[in-house]
Design an enzyme around this catalytic site. Structure first.
Site, PDB file in Angstrom:
ATOM      1  N   HIS A   1      -1.365  -3.793 -28.966  1.00  0.00           N
ATOM      2  CA  HIS A   1      -0.358  -3.043 -29.726  1.00  0.00           C
ATOM      3  C   HIS A   1      -1.015  -2.618 -31.039  1.00  0.00           C
ATOM      4  O   HIS A   1      -1.522  -3.465 -31.785  1.00  0.00           O
ATOM      5  CB  HIS A   1       0.834  -3.977 -29.949  1.00  0.00           C
ATOM      6  CG  HIS A   1       1.932  -3.423 -30.804  1.00  0.00           C
ATOM      7  ND1 HIS A   1       3.082  -2.862 -30.272  1.00  0.00           N
ATOM      8  CD2 HIS A   1       2.087  -3.375 -32.149  1.00  0.00           C
ATOM      9  CE1 HIS A   1       3.891  -2.503 -31.254  1.00  0.00           C
ATOM     10  NE2 HIS A   1       3.310  -2.792 -32.403  1.00  0.00           N
TER      11      HIS A   1
ATOM     12  N   ASP B   1      -0.576  -0.683 -34.614  1.00  0.00           N
ATOM     13  CA  ASP B   1       0.374  -0.143 -35.584  1.00  0.00           C
ATOM     14  C   ASP B   1      -0.258   1.019 -36.343  1.00  0.00           C
ATOM     15  O   ASP B   1      -1.281   0.858 -37.013  1.00  0.00           O
ATOM     16  CB  ASP B   1       0.819  -1.247 -36.560  1.00  0.00           C
ATOM     17  CG  ASP B   1       1.686  -2.278 -35.877  1.00  0.00           C
ATOM     18  OD1 ASP B   1       2.678  -1.882 -35.246  1.00  0.00           O
ATOM     19  OD2 ASP B   1       1.357  -3.478 -35.941  1.00  0.00           O
TER      20      ASP B   1
ATOM     21  N   ASP C   1       9.186  -7.172 -31.376  1.00  0.00           N
ATOM     22  CA  ASP C   1       7.980  -6.989 -32.200  1.00  0.00           C
ATOM     23  C   ASP C   1       8.159  -7.566 -33.604  1.00  0.00           C
ATOM     24  O   ASP C   1       8.931  -7.046 -34.396  1.00  0.00           O
ATOM     25  CB  ASP C   1       7.661  -5.485 -32.288  1.00  0.00           C
ATOM     26  CG  ASP C   1       6.420  -5.198 -33.117  1.00  0.00           C
ATOM     27  OD1 ASP C   1       5.653  -6.134 -33.410  1.00  0.00           O
ATOM     28  OD2 ASP C   1       6.209  -4.010 -33.470  1.00  0.00           O
TER      29      ASP C   1
END
Ligand code: DX5
Ligand code: ZN
Length: 223
Positions: A32, A34, A174
């Site tokens: 993941h 960002d 998350d």
């Protein structure tokens, strides 16, 4: 079976290749990333070039979490760099439906993120256009924050709405997930856990992964 996506924001940026290998060895299901612009959130994250390089290093699926203003404007860029999932914040987009359709048409999975203060009503009408609903369990912007307990019922409510519509949308949580709260996050209905600090800055990470995989009957590689 619960999946784990490793949030790279918490990794050692001076040793990223090794951190990715460590995540692979832990048995994570994806990475993941960002993407932050200093406007939508008061922080900076990674960019498309980073995802491009990541895709050459690993075969794990890579999610681009666009925590930026005007998320729509960057969809082409993040399709182009090889993202496997592109997750947008609805309130940052002007042409949300068009963008989600574009993502899907390109063969990339689409996601929508719901920040703690926002309502699920905001994403209801787009659910048929997404593969993933990302429930933010911390305010967007930083890793290492404390999980907001009042987001757990939101995970459960999201699952309920998706099931009622008969859609195949996975619900991800998350932020702020750790050994103390992970089982409650799973019990709330999360299909995917996005974790940074608890994976990259935690000496008990093996125990955490065992707990997660045990809760869903999956075996941990190397054990
Ligand atoms: C917050 C980010 C999260 C964050 C999660 O804006 O979207 O992905 O990196 O990290 P931890 O697990 O440290 O809360
Ligand atoms: Zn994120």
């Amino acid at each position: 079976m619960v999946e784990v996506f490793a949030s790279i924001l918490a990794a050692n940026v001076l040793d990223l290749a090794r951190e990715v290998i460590k995540a692979e060895e832990l048995g994570v299901n994806g990475l993941h990333v960002d993407i932050m612009d200093g406007h939508y959130v008061c922080n900076f994250g990674f960019g498309p070039q980073f995802i491009h390089s990541l895709k050459r290093l690993t075969s794990l699926p890579v999610e681009a979490h666009l925590e930026v203003e005007h998320g729509d404007s960057f969809v082409d860029l993040f399709i182009g760099c090889g993202s496997d999932i592109i997750t947008l914040h609805p309130e940052s987009c002007r042409k949300l439906e068009e963008s989600l359709q574009k993502i899907k048409k390109s063969g990339v999975k689409s996601g929508l993120a719901v920040s703690p203060r926002l309502s699920l009503d905001l994403v209801d009408r787009y659910l048929s256009l997404v593969d993933r609903l990302l429930i933010m369990t911390v305010p967007p912007g930083f890793g290492g924050q404390r999980l907001c307990e009042n987001t757990l019922p939101v995970i459960a409510e999201a699952k309920l709405r998706i099931n009622k519509l008969g859609l195949q949308v996975t619900v991800a949580a998350d932020g702020g997930i750790n050994l103390d709260n992970v089982l409650r996050v799973i019990e709330s209905g999360a299909d995917t856990l996005v974790m940074g600090t608890a994976l990259f800055q935690n000496p008990n990470v093996g125990k955490l992964m065992e707990l997660i995989k045990g809760s869903s009957g999956q075996s941990v590689p190397g054990k």
